[in-house]
Design an enzyme around this catalytic site. Structure first.
Site, PDB file in Angstrom:
ATOM      1  CG  ASP A 315      -2.149   0.911   0.952  1.00  0.00           C
ATOM      2  OD1 ASP A 315      -2.072   1.775   0.050  1.00  0.00           O
ATOM      3  OD2 ASP A 315      -3.158   0.777   1.662  1.00  0.00           O
TER       4      ASP A 315
HETATM    5  C1  BGC Z   1      -4.962   3.300  -0.053  1.00  0.00           C
HETATM    6  C2  BGC Z   1      -5.029   2.334  -1.212  1.00  0.00           C
HETATM    7  C3  BGC Z   1      -4.873   3.083  -2.500  1.00  0.00           C
HETATM    8  C4  BGC Z   1      -3.563   3.855  -2.467  1.00  0.00           C
HETATM    9  C5  BGC Z   1      -3.283   4.639  -3.741  1.00  0.00           C
HETATM   10  C6  BGC Z   1      -3.740   4.183  -0.117  1.00  0.00           C
HETATM   11  O1  BGC Z   1      -3.810   5.186   0.840  1.00  0.00           O
HETATM   12  O2  BGC Z   1      -4.994   2.601   1.169  1.00  0.00           O
HETATM   13  O3  BGC Z   1      -6.238   1.636  -1.180  1.00  0.00           O
HETATM   14  O4  BGC Z   1      -4.929   2.213  -3.592  1.00  0.00           O
HETATM   15  O5  BGC Z   1      -3.597   4.762  -1.389  1.00  0.00           O
HETATM   16  O6  BGC Z   1      -4.148   5.704  -3.870  1.00  0.00           O
END
Ligand code: BGC
Length: 807
Positions: A315
């Protein structure tokens, strides 16, 4: 950080509580400030030990070791799942064998680029930079793309075909814009916490329903040629302290092995079986080890037990170590180099990370790209900022039709007194509430209708109709058909009359000639915060005020998850109630078709709506801890949502799986049969054959059908309609006193449309996994001996047929 700024970091900053647009926000600001004060007071009574921890030195982490067993080395994938994977692996290995360590290190981390994430390229070998993009319900932040219903709304359809078509349409849009990897769908959070901030991005807190959706959506996305990324692996069940911060380490989700498998891993198995090419690991710690460096979760469960052929990406900024994460099974870090880049090359050169491991990382990244044939003829990446003038790249096709269909199919009718709905040619309607129309002001964040992490933070409702929620999973609708707009269109066609008040908390007496009053309220949520209530007072007062003056009050709730309704549900003037979910851009059209009976509602609740918030017990709120190593003990094990209500004998307001129709159905002719195959009935052996190799998704025999159940559903009413037949099982537990839920969903069918008097047979196939429990000693799914109880019905409590099967 001092005590007060700590609180304001946790709770809405004062400026966010100030009136932000016209309408009811004055009152909203008032109760929010009141809430903030309550929160501050509550927080002030936090025990001194917790408060005192803010400024102290990080304590030693050594005592916290050992709750997540080490699993090393990281398995090397080789494409044994299928010929298609094998071919992809042969090609990927050939490319990687020609790469230098530095080139491999370049493709295993993020780089600046047009997308939310971009990998490094190896131009001399024809390996491009890959584009990763959010989100689970549409391409966020772009123009000429669709805003689909959110995951939780799709789950409410209980329709695998719609789930697949949803994934396919989403995938087609990502493909059309040259995005290689879609960052979705979501089954983590599963929805353990009733007030969890991101539950709406996922499908349901029931693992079987979530799995059916996760599998179908993954297949749809990948059939469009785009790599799906089921996320977040694993146990990201709350937003509070989901990440490391100056307060200390991220919270640790501490779960036992059985609940881990039977609840949280379960839905991901379906997506893996459908070929998911990527998995995103989550931010928080799991049994004390950060999920993106947790060797048990990555090397152990994902890559060994479930035979994952693709790559694990972090993530965003979720990587917490360099060598440790590489050896624990992380393959790609996003969005930058994190602890890798040149450090990873160095770690390989000095032997801290093996050459096999970096080869495997690079091979795993390229294999799904080749598995989906993205290496030739893939559309160019067309991602723009909204300040950039460019020719439109329109990928919407006719997806609005599907969006409207899912919007209606996921709308759940929970109360309908004396056939209030469907409307019978109404001449005069009054509509009320902030949620009936679009916000009067521009979007606070032009990249997200529902707001970003930084706007709407901590809000409980959105001052405008809610079609999606906030954060990275929000969408960018090309337009929004509000309920007001769609009702106007309809009323105009009928040459009727419509009156409204979107502003007042206590609208005046309705017009004498009105046939019905519709009240629109919502419940908002967003990434980075958990909800602080399941029912805001402003909306409850609004409903009561309208109901006190209008004898036929119809309430429509757009909600990002559970919304309690007991303040007004029994009011005699509240004659109909619809849970209209997060329906996407065609919201008003979907709703109007249900109100007027063009669509007979068949949506079912993908969660339990309790009578009072305290009925969720310890699972109402996220765990709030100010310890440096914050802990969240999943002591409830398997007992979340309806499993807990059933065990504790708590009567919910509306149970899991509940929803009304404008017609009625009968269930009969239950037939249950075991599929004993092989001379020795091997199909029913206690454990899958250990001699058979694991493929992606788990041991292949877990998917063998071991029992078939069917029954007949008949439309006994006078209107065409669709029934959602649900199958629940009770696992044999008497002999050894196995602690197991009374019943668990293990099948569903959306049967119909059936005309009046028409009957159809619903067939349920029960796979080995669906009848097994995770045996923590054998470390395998075990088919139990004894009598399984089987129920088929219209909800988790409306069980119409009962039978059994004995193994
Ligand atoms: C989220 C993800 C997301 C990523 C990119 C993160 O903060 O938890 O679900 O895909 O950001 O935007």
């Amino acid at each position: 950080m001092d005590y007060l700024s700590q609180l304001f970091d946790l709770f809405p900053a004062p400026h966010r509580l100030l009136p932000q647009s016209t309408g009811f926000v004055g009152q909203f600001a008032f109760f929010s400030i009141k809430d903030a004060i309550t929160i501050l007071c509550a927080a002030a009574s936090i025990p001194k030990a917790g408060v005192g921890s803010f400024n102290r030195e990080p304590p030693s982490e050594v005592p916290f070791y050992g709750r997540s067993p080490p699993v090393y080395p990281s398995p090397i994938a080789n494409g044994t799942t299928s010929d298609r994977w094998a071919a992809a692996y042969e090609h990927a290995r050939a490319l990687v064998s020609r790469m230098t360590v530095e080139e491999m290190a370049n493709i295993t981390h993020g780089w600046p680029g047009p997308c939310v994430g971009n990998t490094g390229a190896v131009p001399r070998l024809g390996v491009p930079s890959l584009c990763f993009y959010d989100g689970p319900d549409g391409l966020r932040g772009q123009e000429f793309v669709s805003a689909f219903p959110a995951g939780i709304h799709v789950a409410a359809t209980f329709d695998k075909d719609l789930m697949y078509r949803y994934g396919r349409a989403l995938g087609d849009e990502f493909h059309g814009r040259g995005i290689n990897i879609a960052l979705g769908p979501v089954a983590g959070p599963l929805g353990r916490i009733a007030r969890g901030g991101r539950n709406w991005e996922g499908l349901s807190n029931d693992p079987y329903l979530a799995g059916a959706g996760l599998g179908a959506i993954t297949r749809g996305i990948q059939d469009a040629g785009v790599i799906a990324t089921p996320k977040h692996w694993l146990l990201n069940e709350q937003e509070f302290r989901r990440r490391w911060s100056s307060d200390g380490d991220a919270i640790s989700s501490n779960v036992d092995d059985r609940a881990l498998h039977e609840l949280y891993v379960f839905p991901f198995m379906d997506a893996l079986r459908e070929g998911a090419g990527a998995i995103m690991c989550s931010y928080q710690r799991a049994n004390h080890s950060y999920a993106c460096q947790n060797s048990k979760l990555l090397n152990g469960i994902l890559k060994t037990e479930l035979g994952f052929e693709g790559f694990v990406l972090s993530d965003w900024d979720g990587q917490m170590s360099g060598v440790a994460s590489a050896n624990a099974g992380l393959d790609l870090v996003m969005p930058g180099a994190g602890f890798w880049g040149a450090n990873l090359s160095q770690a390989v050169h000095n032997g801290s990370v093996s050459e096999d491991r970096i080869n495997d990382m690079a091979t795993r990244i390229l294999a799904p790209w080749l598995y989906l044939h993205q290496e030739s003829g893939y559309p160019p990446t067309t991602i723009f900022s909204n300040e950039e003038k460019h020719a439109p790249v329109d990928v919407q096709a006719d997806h609005a039709v599907l969006i409207e269909e899912i919007g209606a199919a996921g709308t759940v009718l929970v109360k309908n007194v004396n056939g209030t709905l469907p409307f019978k040619n109404p001449r005069f309607l009054c509509i009320y509430g902030y949620d009936a129309t679009v916000k009067a002001v521009p979007w606070t964040n032009p990249d997200r209708y529902g707001g970003g992490y930084e706007v709407n933070w901590g809000w409980e409702i959105l001052n405008g109709t809610l079609i999606t929620a906030g954060g990275s999973g929000s969408t960018t609708p090309p337009y929004v058909i509000s309920p007001f707009q769609a009702l106007q269109e309809r009323v105009a066609k009928d040459r009727g009359v419509l009156r409204w008040d979107f502003y007042s908390e206590d609208p005046g007496t309705p017009y004498a000639n009105t046939d019905a009053c519709l009240v629109f309220i919502n419940a908002y949520a967003g990434e980075s915060f958990d909800r602080t209530t399941l029912a805001d007072e402003f909306s409850d007062r609004l409903v009561l005020n309208v109901a006190s003056k209008c004898s036929s009050t119809i309430v429509v709730v757009h909600s990002a998850g559970i919304r309690t309704v007991d303040t007004w549900i029994d009011h005699p003037n509240v004659t109909a109630v619809l849970f209209a979910g997060l329906p996407g851009q065609e919201s008003g059209h979907s709703l109007t078709s249900v109100l007027y009976g063009d669509v007979n509602p068949s949506g079912r609740l993908p969660y339990t709506v309790a009578k009072k918030e305290s009925d969720y017990g310890a699972l109402l709120n996220s765990t709030v801890s100010f310890d440096y190593f914050a802990e969240d003990e999943f002591t409830e094990g398997l007992y979340i949502d309806y499993r807990a209500f059933d065990r504790d004998g708590i009567v919910p307001r509306f149970e899991f799986g509940f929803g009304l129709s404008y017609t009625t159905f009968t269930f009969d002719a239950l037939f249950v049969s075991l599929m004993a195959t092989g001379a020795g009935g091997e199909n029913l052996a206690e454990f899958p054959n250990p001699g058979v190799p694991v493929v992606q998704g788990g041991h292949p025999e877990l998917w063998n059908v071991v029992a078939v159940v069917h029954c007949t559903i008949t439309n006994s009413g006078d209107r065409e309609g669709i029934e959602v037949a649900q199958l629940y099982i009770g696992i044999p537990s008497e002999e050894d006193q196995l602690d197991t839920p009374v019943r668990q969903l293990r099948g569903f069918h959306r049967v119909g449309p059936l005309g009046p008097g028409e009957a159809r047979v619903a067939i349920f196939e029960l796979a080995r996994r669906d009848l097994s429990v995770w045996d923590v000693v054998a470390q395998q799914w075990r088919l139990r001996r004894g009598e399984y109880r089987i129920w088929v019905g219209a909800s988790s409590r409306d069980l119409r047929l009962e039978g059994s099967l004995t193994i």
